[in-house]
Scaffold this active site. Structure first.
Site, PDB file in Angstrom:
ATOM      1  CB  CYS A 101      -6.645   4.363 -16.656  1.00  0.00           C
ATOM      2  SG  CYS A 101      -6.220   6.071 -17.049  1.00  0.00           S
ATOM      3  CG  ASP A 153      -0.135   0.535   2.467  1.00  0.00           C
ATOM      4  OD1 ASP A 153      -0.132   1.752   2.697  1.00  0.00           O
ATOM      5  OD2 ASP A 153       0.480  -0.283   3.184  1.00  0.00           O
ATOM      6  CG  HIS A 198      -2.646   7.844 -15.484  1.00  0.00           C
ATOM      7  ND1 HIS A 198      -2.579   6.932 -16.510  1.00  0.00           N
ATOM      8  CD2 HIS A 198      -1.362   8.143 -15.147  1.00  0.00           C
ATOM      9  CE1 HIS A 198      -1.311   6.700 -16.804  1.00  0.00           C
ATOM     10  NE2 HIS A 198      -0.547   7.425 -15.989  1.00  0.00           N
TER      11      HIS A 198
HETATM   12 ZN   LIG Z   1      -4.079   6.023 -17.719  1.00  0.00          ZN
END
Ligand SMILES: [Zn+2]
Length: 406
Positions: A336, A296, A365
């Protein structure tokens, strides 16, 4: 079985592996990158978007949720996932790291070691030390309203049980490379004692609310950059009855893989390992190949809000003039939502105009980029093509068109 961990393949070095963590809220294919939702929200991104970009779980901070809105509110809402409309697995950290950060008055150097460090090195001018650690726990002042609180192993478990995440971490004293070796040893002994107390309190609470889904408890291994301390901590924490382990604290880039290797070699093989606070691309390779299963880090979202965007050809700042009017996506290799629908020029404009859509699109993104990178690492480990993938990916990242922009 409602919870557990299965290894599905191994890297030839004997450390890296792929696997599946099972939780009451679903499975996590590992290695996996877990986005951070500090206060029960991945900043500026809808939970649906976090799912759509491929995140399998999120990690929130017990310290922040304890102070605001308070754990009773989350408990009565049905736990963290229900409260924030996130149906997949959740993690909470123990609060130890945040409490430590208060101890240093928000200066860059983190240290709780008041006996061995010059106070002015760690306390920013005009700031007070907001936390004090002793063998029983940590007393601290809220960064929100200055109210006094005390965290101990037991309190951390009570807080994390009320929040109800699928995976929790034991309360530990997080040290840094600034601390002396002597202090590292004191902190390690405390962390070990607190680990056992966390397990005892976790058992008591689990019995007390046996109708609720089981929450897994991970012990945390500290020890900075000392091989003997890291190995000792991993061995001792590894012998306790934890469901998995966190690797925490001071890790610098040059020694990251080596230190994870020491720890992993001492930990039981059949339990998952989470690398706390690591999320830069090259560090993810080091972590995964040395046996970390989950990661994380706030970096992808924090950097995104500051306009620093990741691409397969390095990192660049979309606020720079070369992005103005540029009709290309941020990264032509990215799949994305942002890259499929918006140009670099639009993101440059949204940032310059201070539009609220900017952090959302930029975070989507950077999160997709990071989640996907770890997904690809997992897929190539499974396919036996990890070495070739890494070589090609790293070379492109370090020598690509943006490699020298930041
Ligand atoms: Zn992207």
């Amino acid at each position: 079985m409602t919870h557990g961990f299965d290894i599905t393949s191994r890297l030839e070095n004997g450390r890296g592996r792929t696997g599946v963590i099972t939780t009451p809220h679903g499975q996590i294919q590992t290695p996996a990158f877990i986005p951070v939702g500090t206060k029960g929200t991945v900043k500026s991104v809808l939970p649906e978007s976090v799912r759509d970009l491929g995140a399998q779980a999120i990690l929130s901070n017990a310290y922040h949720l304890y102070l605001q809105p308070g754990t009773e509110i989350i408990d009565s809402a049905g736990g963290l996932g229900a409260f924030m409309n996130w149906p997949l697995p959740t993690f909470t950290d123990s609060g130890g790291f945040q409490v430590l950060s208060l101890g240093v008055g928000f200066k860059k150097v983190l240290s709780m070691d008041s006996t061995n460090t010059v106070e002015s090195d760690v306390i920013a001018p005009g700031k007070d030390r907001l936390a004090h650690v002793d063998d029983e726990g940590v007393t601290f002042k809220s960064h929100l309203d200055g109210s006094r609180h005390r965290f101990s192993a037991e309190v951390s478990m009570q807080v994390q049980h009320a929040i109800g995440a699928d995976i929790m971490f034991a309360f530990d004293e997080c040290t840094t490379l600034m601390n002396t070796r002597e202090y590292q040893m004191i902190a390690m002994r405390r962390t070990l004692e607190w680990a056992q107390r966390c397990i005892d309190e976790h058992r008591r609470l689990t019995l007390e609310h046996s109708s609720k889904p089981y929450q897994m408890l991970f012990g945390v291994v500290q020890g900075a950059n000392y091989e003997d301390l890291r190995r000792k901590a991993a061995k001792e924490i590894g012998e306790l009855d934890f469901d998995g382990f966190g690797i925490g604290g001071a890790l610098d880039k040059e020694t990251l893989g080596t230190i994870i290797g020491w720890v992993v070699d001492e930990l039981p093989e059949n339990k998952p390992r989470h690398l706390l606070g690591i999320g830069e691309p090259l560090d993810l390779f080091e972590g995964a190949e040395n046996g970390a299963d989950t990661f994380d880090c706030v970096a992808p979202t924090r950097n995104a809000r500051n306009s620093a965007l990741l691409t397969a050809e390095g990192r660049f700042n979309v606020s720079n003039a070369f992005s103005r009017g540029n009709s290309n996506p941020i990264d032509t290799a990215c799949d994305c939502y942002t890259c499929l629908n918006f140009s670099q020029g639009y993101l440059h404009h949204a940032f310059k105009a201070n539009e609220l859509i900017f952090p959302t699109l930029a975070s989507i993104h950077n999160l997709r980029f990071t989640v996907r990178l770890v997904d690809q690492i997992r897929e190539h480990m499974n396919a036996g093509t990890y070495r070739e993938f890494k070589e090609e990916w790293v070379a492109r990242f370090l020598t690509g068109r943006y490699a020298k922009k930041i």
